[in-house]
Design an enzyme around this catalytic site. Sequence first.
Site, PDB file in Angstrom:
ATOM      1  N   TYR A   1       0.826  -1.218   0.000  1.00 44.74           N
ATOM      2  CA  TYR A   1       0.000   0.000   0.000  1.00 44.74           C
ATOM      3  C   TYR A   1       0.859   1.266   0.000  1.00 44.74           C
ATOM      4  CZ  TYR A   1      -4.120  -2.815   0.088  1.00 44.74           C
ATOM      5  OH  TYR A   1      -5.099  -3.710  -0.289  1.00 44.74           O
TER       6      TYR A   1
ATOM      7  N   ARG B   1       1.530   1.879  -3.524  1.00 48.57           N
ATOM      8  CA  ARG B   1       0.327   2.474  -4.144  1.00 48.57           C
ATOM      9  C   ARG B   1       0.243   3.960  -3.803  1.00 48.57           C
ATOM     10  NH1 ARG B   1       0.956  -1.882  -5.305  1.00 48.57           N
ATOM     11  NH2 ARG B   1       1.743  -0.727  -7.047  1.00 48.57           N
TER      12      ARG B   1
ATOM     13  N   GLN C   1     -15.025   2.116  -6.650  1.00 44.81           N
ATOM     14  CA  GLN C   1     -14.295   1.031  -5.990  1.00 44.81           C
ATOM     15  C   GLN C   1     -12.831   1.425  -5.837  1.00 44.81           C
ATOM     16  OE1 GLN C   1     -15.707  -2.953  -7.896  1.00 44.81           O
ATOM     17  NE2 GLN C   1     -16.180  -1.353  -9.348  1.00 44.81           N
ATOM     18  N   ASN C   2     -12.480   2.583  -6.384  1.00 48.80           N
ATOM     19  CA  ASN C   2     -11.078   3.002  -6.369  1.00 48.80           C
ATOM     20  C   ASN C   2     -10.706   3.646  -5.043  1.00 48.80           C
ATOM     21  OD1 ASN C   2     -11.207   2.121  -8.944  1.00 48.80           O
ATOM     22  ND2 ASN C   2     -11.177   4.136  -9.899  1.00 48.80           N
TER      23      ASN C   2
ATOM     24  N   ASP D   1      -7.850   5.672  -4.938  1.00 49.40           N
ATOM     25  CA  ASP D   1      -6.781   6.619  -5.276  1.00 49.40           C
ATOM     26  C   ASP D   1      -7.098   8.090  -5.032  1.00 49.40           C
ATOM     27  OD1 ASP D   1      -8.448   7.291  -7.504  1.00 49.40           O
ATOM     28  OD2 ASP D   1      -7.472   5.782  -8.751  1.00 49.40           O
TER      29      ASP D   1
ATOM     30  N   HIS E   1     -14.592   0.863  -1.322  1.00 53.43           N
ATOM     31  CA  HIS E   1     -13.495   0.004  -0.850  1.00 53.43           C
ATOM     32  C   HIS E   1     -12.488   0.756   0.007  1.00 53.43           C
ATOM     33  CE1 HIS E   1     -14.405  -3.049  -4.330  1.00 53.43           C
ATOM     34  NE2 HIS E   1     -15.301  -3.059  -3.373  1.00 53.43           N
TER      35      HIS E   1
ATOM     36  N   GLY F   1     -15.324   1.351 -16.325  1.00 51.93           N
ATOM     37  CA  GLY F   1     -13.977   0.869 -16.021  1.00 51.93           C
ATOM     38  C   GLY F   1     -13.913  -0.166 -14.921  1.00 51.93           C
ATOM     39  N   THR F   2     -14.860  -1.088 -14.942  1.00 51.75           N
ATOM     40  CA  THR F   2     -14.847  -2.138 -13.919  1.00 51.75           C
ATOM     41  C   THR F   2     -15.156  -3.492 -14.550  1.00 51.75           C
ATOM     42  OG1 THR F   2     -15.833  -2.920 -11.849  1.00 51.75           O
ATOM     43  CG2 THR F   2     -17.217  -1.495 -13.218  1.00 51.75           C
ATOM     44  N   SER F   3     -14.393  -4.515 -14.132  1.00 51.61           N
ATOM     45  CA  SER F   3     -14.513  -5.830 -14.756  1.00 51.61           C
ATOM     46  C   SER F   3     -15.770  -6.573 -14.302  1.00 51.61           C
ATOM     47  CB  SER F   3     -13.275  -6.673 -14.422  1.00 51.61           C
ATOM     48  OG  SER F   3     -13.177  -6.853 -13.023  1.00 51.61           O
TER      49      SER F   3
HETATM   50  P1  OAD Z   1     -10.365  -4.564 -12.600  1.00 50.83           P
HETATM   51  O1  OAD Z   1      -8.896  -4.459 -12.740  1.00 50.83           O
HETATM   52  O2  OAD Z   1     -10.940  -5.879 -12.214  1.00 50.83           O
HETATM   53  O3  OAD Z   1     -11.079  -4.135 -13.958  1.00 50.83           O
HETATM   54  C1  OAD Z   1     -10.757  -2.956 -14.634  1.00 50.83           C
HETATM   55  C2  OAD Z   1     -11.556  -2.903 -15.927  1.00 50.83           C
HETATM   56  O4  OAD Z   1     -11.271  -1.655 -16.544  1.00 50.83           O
HETATM   57  C3  OAD Z   1     -11.195  -3.997 -16.936  1.00 50.83           C
HETATM   58  O5  OAD Z   1     -12.374  -4.651 -17.380  1.00 50.83           O
HETATM   59  C4  OAD Z   1     -10.526  -3.230 -18.076  1.00 50.83           C
HETATM   60  O6  OAD Z   1     -10.841  -3.760 -19.338  1.00 50.83           O
HETATM   61  C5  OAD Z   1     -11.135  -1.848 -17.930  1.00 50.83           C
HETATM   62  N1  OAD Z   1     -10.290  -0.751 -18.440  1.00 50.83           N
HETATM   63  C6  OAD Z   1      -8.948  -0.668 -18.514  1.00 50.83           C
HETATM   64  N2  OAD Z   1      -8.565   0.525 -18.984  1.00 50.83           N
HETATM   65  C7  OAD Z   1      -9.700   1.231 -19.233  1.00 50.83           C
HETATM   66  C8  OAD Z   1      -9.978   2.532 -19.746  1.00 50.83           C
HETATM   67  N3  OAD Z   1      -9.012   3.371 -20.088  1.00 50.83           N
HETATM   68  N4  OAD Z   1     -11.279   2.915 -19.851  1.00 50.83           N
HETATM   69  C9  OAD Z   1     -12.274   2.067 -19.504  1.00 50.83           C
HETATM   70  N5  OAD Z   1     -12.071   0.827 -19.029  1.00 50.83           N
HETATM   71  C10 OAD Z   1     -10.810   0.414 -18.884  1.00 50.83           C
HETATM   72  O7  OAD Z   1     -10.803  -3.394 -11.573  1.00 50.83           O
HETATM   73  P2  OAD Z   1     -12.149  -3.237 -10.719  1.00 50.83           P
HETATM   74  O8  OAD Z   1     -13.316  -3.763 -11.477  1.00 50.83           O
HETATM   75  O9  OAD Z   1     -12.176  -1.848 -10.244  1.00 50.83           O
HETATM   76  O10 OAD Z   1     -10.770  -4.315  -4.612  1.00 50.83           O
HETATM   77  O11 OAD Z   1     -11.853  -4.207  -9.511  1.00 50.83           O
HETATM   78  C11 OAD Z   1     -12.764  -4.257  -8.469  1.00 50.83           C
HETATM   79  C12 OAD Z   1     -12.050  -4.487  -7.173  1.00 50.83           C
HETATM   80  O12 OAD Z   1     -11.224  -5.650  -7.283  1.00 50.83           O
HETATM   81  C13 OAD Z   1     -11.075  -3.398  -6.768  1.00 50.83           C
HETATM   82  O13 OAD Z   1     -11.701  -2.318  -6.120  1.00 50.83           O
HETATM   83  C14 OAD Z   1     -10.122  -4.096  -5.877  1.00 50.83           C
HETATM   84  C15 OAD Z   1      -9.942  -5.370  -6.671  1.00 50.83           C
HETATM   85  O14 OAD Z   1      -9.563  -6.492  -5.984  1.00 50.83           O
HETATM   86  C16 OAD Z   1     -10.046  -4.297  -3.472  1.00 50.83           C
HETATM   87  O15 OAD Z   1      -8.842  -4.142  -3.451  1.00 50.83           O
HETATM   88  C17 OAD Z   1     -10.865  -4.455  -2.237  1.00 50.83           C
END
Ligand code: OAD
Length: 248
Positions: A61, A64, A96-97, A99, A114, A193-195
């Site tokens: 961290y 980060r 969920q970020n 930062d 988070h 921007g979330t998977s």
């Molecule tokens: P992920 O890393 O799982 O997913 C990020 C998503 O963003 C992916 O599907 C990428 O394709 C997409 N992506 C990348 N660059 C992009 C861009 N420029 N514009 C749009 N999309 C883009 O991240 P999260 O879904 O945020 O939790 O992950 C959720 C949680 O899992 C996080 O908060 C973290 C992690 O474990 C904890 O640490 C508690």
Amino acid sequence: MRRLSIDKRAHVFVLTGAGISAESGIPTFRGSGGLWENHPVEQVASPQGFIQDPALVWRFYSERRAAAKLVKPNPGHFALARLEEELGEQFLLATQNIDGLHQMAGSRKVIEMHGTLWKSRCSRCDRPPFADDAIYDSKNLPGCAQCQSRGEFALLRPHIVWFGEMLASENLDAIEAFFERARHHRFIFMAIGTSGRVSPASLLVDKANALGADSWLINAEEATNGGAFENTVIGKSGEVLPSLLALT
Ligand code: OAD
């Protein structure tokens, strides 16, 4: 593809994930070069990992924190801050970020589902989380001053929701209260921007759909929960959002 139209009467809820900060230079968690490739989740983002090796967790961290201090919000963050300015109470952002880039871009009401990189708290006592951007490692692991004043020792920990931990109930309540209001109006739900791999965030779209929301996914690729969205825009948020979020 349908065009998104946001007018002054719309109620807009936005959920963001790591992808929105990717263009600012912060790595995402999953995918090639993602943080979880080199740092196993269970080691650095779980209560068990912290008990086993607090120095490793703090080093993770601290890295980060150091990286996040060097970056700036991108046009995606700014587009969301502008939309909040236009819609006021009809807008809510949950991220969920950890930062802090949304706040740096000017977003005011941000639900940090988070937690945040910029606070620490005691791993044992009920001292409230406090501002902290310090860098720690095995040589200066931080202890809690409040515990120390009672002659006890406890480590500080990052104010982050780790795997296996509950999200703050006031945050979930605030989201639910917004949904409850929005359902009586034109309700737009956007995930950016979330998977879609981590619940409960990934399940919010289902709740919103059940309340009649028009749901949109804006992501660089299809998401795991992509089938739940009525509309999908594949692209980079920094490029897509400035025009997509302009009021009509
Ligand atoms: P992920 O890393 O799982 O997913 C990020 C998503 O963003 C992916 O599907 C990428 O394709 C997409 N992506 C990348 N660059 C992009 C861009 N420029 N514009 C749009 N999309 C883009 O991240 P999260 O879904 O945020 O939790 O992950 C959720 C949680 O899992 C996080 O908060 C973290 C992690 O474990 C904890 O640490 C508690």
